[in-house]
Motif scaffolding. Structure first.
Motif, PDB file in Angstrom:
ATOM      1  N   GLN A 211       0.929  -1.229  -0.045  1.00 18.15           N
ATOM      2  CA  GLN A 211       0.008   0.111   0.042  1.00 18.15           C
ATOM      3  C   GLN A 211       0.889   1.035   0.091  1.00 18.15           C
ATOM      4  O   GLN A 211       1.853   1.237   0.697  1.00 18.15           O
ATOM      5  CB  GLN A 211      -0.901   0.048   1.258  1.00 18.15           C
ATOM      6  CG  GLN A 211      -2.066  -0.683   1.252  1.00 18.15           C
ATOM      7  CD  GLN A 211      -2.902  -0.499   2.495  1.00 18.15           C
ATOM      8  OE1 GLN A 211      -2.423   0.050   3.502  1.00 18.15           O
ATOM      9  NE2 GLN A 211      -4.256  -0.552   2.235  1.00 18.15           N
TER      10      GLN A 211
ATOM     11  N   LEU B 118      -7.627  -0.773  -5.420  1.00 18.16           N
ATOM     12  CA  LEU B 118      -8.592  -0.285  -4.302  1.00 18.16           C
ATOM     13  C   LEU B 118      -7.733   0.937  -3.627  1.00 18.16           C
ATOM     14  O   LEU B 118      -6.440   1.015  -3.337  1.00 18.16           O
ATOM     15  CB  LEU B 118      -8.188  -1.515  -3.210  1.00 18.16           C
ATOM     16  CG  LEU B 118      -8.971  -1.238  -1.633  1.00 18.16           C
ATOM     17  CD1 LEU B 118     -10.305  -0.964  -1.599  1.00 18.16           C
ATOM     18  CD2 LEU B 118      -8.702  -2.480  -0.825  1.00 18.16           C
TER      19      LEU B 118
ATOM     20  N   GLU C   1      -7.836   2.793  -0.175  1.00 18.63           N
ATOM     21  CA  GLU C   1      -8.329   2.708   1.607  1.00 18.63           C
ATOM     22  C   GLU C   1      -8.181   4.229   1.865  1.00 18.63           C
ATOM     23  O   GLU C   1      -7.134   5.128   1.646  1.00 18.63           O
ATOM     24  CB  GLU C   1      -7.656   1.807   2.237  1.00 18.63           C
ATOM     25  CG  GLU C   1      -7.972   0.306   1.729  1.00 18.63           C
ATOM     26  CD  GLU C   1      -7.138  -0.641   2.494  1.00 18.63           C
ATOM     27  OE1 GLU C   1      -7.816  -1.090   3.659  1.00 18.63           O
ATOM     28  OE2 GLU C   1      -6.081  -1.195   1.934  1.00 18.63           O
TER      29      GLU C   1
ATOM     30  N   CYS D 131      -9.908   7.092   1.326  1.00 18.17           N
ATOM     31  CA  CYS D 131     -10.127   7.939   0.359  1.00 18.17           C
ATOM     32  C   CYS D 131     -10.527   9.228   0.682  1.00 18.17           C
ATOM     33  O   CYS D 131     -11.521   9.443   1.416  1.00 18.17           O
ATOM     34  CB  CYS D 131     -10.903   7.329  -0.853  1.00 18.17           C
ATOM     35  SG  CYS D 131     -10.874   8.104  -2.275  1.00 18.17           S
TER      36      CYS D 131
ATOM     37  N   GLN E 208     -18.396   5.083   4.193  1.00 23.52           N
ATOM     38  CA  GLN E 208     -17.234   4.217   3.536  1.00 23.52           C
ATOM     39  C   GLN E 208     -16.271   5.252   2.962  1.00 23.52           C
ATOM     40  O   GLN E 208     -16.286   5.969   2.247  1.00 23.52           O
ATOM     41  CB  GLN E 208     -18.010   3.475   2.494  1.00 23.52           C
ATOM     42  CG  GLN E 208     -17.162   2.398   1.940  1.00 23.52           C
ATOM     43  CD  GLN E 208     -18.094   1.386   1.036  1.00 23.52           C
ATOM     44  OE1 GLN E 208     -19.226   1.329   1.166  1.00 23.52           O
ATOM     45  NE2 GLN E 208     -17.301   1.133   0.118  1.00 23.52           N
ATOM     46  N   ARG E 209     -14.963   4.605   3.339  1.00 25.75           N
ATOM     47  CA  ARG E 209     -13.704   5.378   3.024  1.00 25.75           C
ATOM     48  C   ARG E 209     -12.894   4.438   1.849  1.00 25.75           C
ATOM     49  O   ARG E 209     -11.996   4.834   1.459  1.00 25.75           O
ATOM     50  CB  ARG E 209     -12.876   5.668   4.016  1.00 25.75           C
ATOM     51  CG  ARG E 209     -13.498   6.932   4.784  1.00 25.75           C
ATOM     52  CD  ARG E 209     -13.772   8.327   4.048  1.00 25.75           C
ATOM     53  NE  ARG E 209     -14.791   8.999   4.235  1.00 25.75           N
ATOM     54  CZ  ARG E 209     -16.007   9.125   3.611  1.00 25.75           C
ATOM     55  NH1 ARG E 209     -15.875   8.904   2.444  1.00 25.75           N
ATOM     56  NH2 ARG E 209     -17.098   9.572   3.866  1.00 25.75           N
ATOM     57  N   ASP E 210     -13.368   3.218   1.686  1.00 27.50           N
ATOM     58  CA  ASP E 210     -12.552   2.501   0.749  1.00 27.50           C
ATOM     59  C   ASP E 210     -13.572   2.221  -0.593  1.00 27.50           C
ATOM     60  O   ASP E 210     -14.434   2.057  -0.528  1.00 27.50           O
ATOM     61  CB  ASP E 210     -12.839   0.970   1.421  1.00 27.50           C
ATOM     62  CG  ASP E 210     -11.728   0.826   2.736  1.00 27.50           C
ATOM     63  OD1 ASP E 210     -11.208   1.997   2.969  1.00 27.50           O
ATOM     64  OD2 ASP E 210     -11.874   0.025   3.555  1.00 27.50           O
TER      65      ASP E 210
END
Length: 80
Positions: free
Chosen positions: A3, A31, A33, A35, A53-55
């Motif tokens: 990451q 993806l 994560e 964000c 939701q932040r992913d």
């Protein structure tokens, strides 16, 4: 999977996204994560709006480029 904090430029969209990017082997290929949308060099806001939701998953056809963020954005992101 590695990451890294990256800036993501989207095709046909005005948003610049910032988050921890993991490249996946198949679609969706990215993806993000934690964000955030970059509003300026000094301001980021959670992305997408209206959800906790932040992913976010993105397909390769929506991404124009993946870039390294400025030091200022890194500090701002790490303070959130």
């Amino acid at each position: 999977l590695q990451q890294q904090l990256k800036v993501i430029l989207l095709k046909q969209r005005q948003e610049y996204l910032l988050g921890k990017v993991t490249e996946l082997d198949e679609e969706p290929s990215i993806l993000i994560e934690g964000c955030y949308e970059i509003l300026s060099e000094e301001e980021i806001e959670p992305f997408p709006a209206f959800t906790s939701q932040r992913d976010v998953f993105l397909t390769s056809d929506t991404i124009m480029s993946i870039l390294d963020p400025s030091q200022n954005l890194v500090k701002l992101y790490n303070s959130k």
